[in-house]
Enzyme design. Structure first.
Site, short mmCIF file in Angstrom:
data_model
loop_
_atom_site.label_atom_id
_atom_site.label_comp_id
_atom_site.label_asym_id
_atom_site.label_seq_id
_atom_site.Cartn_x
_atom_site.Cartn_y
_atom_site.Cartn_z
N CYS A 81 -4.07 -0.12 4.64
CA CYS A 81 -5.41 0.19 4.13
C CYS A 81 -6.50 -0.61 4.84
O CYS A 81 -6.24 -1.59 5.54
CB CYS A 81 -5.45 -0.08 2.63
SG CYS A 81 -6.81 0.75 1.78
N ASP A 109 -2.29 -4.02 -8.47
CA ASP A 109 -2.96 -4.98 -7.60
C ASP A 109 -3.26 -6.26 -8.35
O ASP A 109 -3.13 -6.35 -9.57
CB ASP A 109 -4.25 -4.36 -7.05
CG ASP A 109 -4.70 -4.99 -5.74
OD1 ASP A 109 -4.05 -5.94 -5.28
OD2 ASP A 109 -5.71 -4.53 -5.17
#
Length: 208
Positions: A11, A130
Site C-alpha cells: 500500500c 490495523d
C-alpha cells in the site's frame, strides 16, 4: 510450507517503478491513498498514471479516510479500481452505497471490538486489522497485540500494522490471516518504496 497461500497487498504507492516492482514480485494488490493528510497521498490523475499498465489479476485498491461521496464516485468512475478500502469512521451504510466491493479497516483494541466490527460491516468483503493511533490512519509502522485477534472471525481478515521482513513469518504463524497489508515496512521514506525490502519480504513469506 503451508499450502494456504497468504495474499499480499502493498500500500501507499506513489511511483510507477514501485508498482512495477510489486507486480514483478507477484503481489495480489496495490493500494493508493486518496487522503490529503497522508504523506502518501496521490491525486486521481497521479493514480491514472500508476494504473496505466496494471496487468490482469492484480487488484487496485483505493484507500479512503472519511471521504466525500463525490470523491468516491469520481474514483470509481475514472479509475480501474477493484476495491474500496475505508480507513476512517465511515458507517456501514456509507460504505455500501457505492455498490463496490469494499474492505473496512478497524483500529484493533480488543477482541470484542473486532467481533462487533465484523457484525456491523457484514457486507464488507474483508476487515483490515490495523494498529490504533491518535495521530495516523494507518502507516504507523507499529504492530498491535496480535493476541487480541479472535480465533474465529465472521469475516476474512487482512493483517496490517508494522509488518516487515523481520516479523512477517511470526505474524502469519501466530494469526493465520487471509492476507497481509504492508506500507512503511517496505519504505525508504513515506511513499518511496525500498525494492530490496519489498523483495526480501516476499522471499520471507514464501517460506511460510
Amino acid at each position: 510450507m503451508n499450502l494456504a497461500r497468504i495474499r499480499v497487498k502493498m500500500c501507499g504507492m506513489t511511483r510507477s517503478e514501485d508498482v512495477a516492482h510489486a507486480i514483478n514480485l507477484g503481489v495480489d494488490a496495490i493500494g493508493m491513498i486518496f487522503y490529503p493528510k497522508s504523506a502518501r497521498y496521490i491525486s486521481i490523475d497521479q493514480a491514472k498514471a500508476l494504473l496505466k499498465n496494471l496487468p490482469p489479476f492484480v487488484d487496485s485498491v483505493a484507500v479512503l479516510v472519511n471521504p466525500e461521496r463525490d470523491l468516491v464516485h469520481r474514483i470509481v468512475e475514472e479509475l480501474p479500481i477493484q476495491l474500496l478500502q475505508f480507513h476512517g469512521d465511515e458507517s456501514a451504510e456509507f460504505c455500501e452505497q457505492f455498490n463496490m466491493p469494499f474492505i473496512k479497516a478497524i483500529h484493533c483494541n480488543s477482541s470484542a471490538y473486532i467481533h462487533q466490527a465484523a457484525q456491523e460491516f457484514e457486507m464488507a468483503n474483508a476487515l483490515l486489522l490495523d494498529t490504533p493511533s491518535d495521530v495516523a490512519r494507518g502507516g504507523t509502522g507499529c504492530a498491535f497485540d496480535w493476541k487480541i485477534i479472535p480465533q474465529e472471525i465472521e469475516k476474512p481478515y487482512i493483517l496490517a500494522g508494522g509488518l516487515d521482513e523481520f516479523n512477517v513469518l511470526e505474524a502469519v504463524k501466530s494469526c493465520h490471516p487471509y492476507a497481509v497489508d504492508l506500507c512503511s515496512g517496505i519504505e525508504v521514506s513515506p511513499g518511496i518504496k525500498d525494492h530490496g525490502k519489498m523483495s526480501r519480504f516476499m522471499q520471507k513469506l514464501l517460506k511460510w
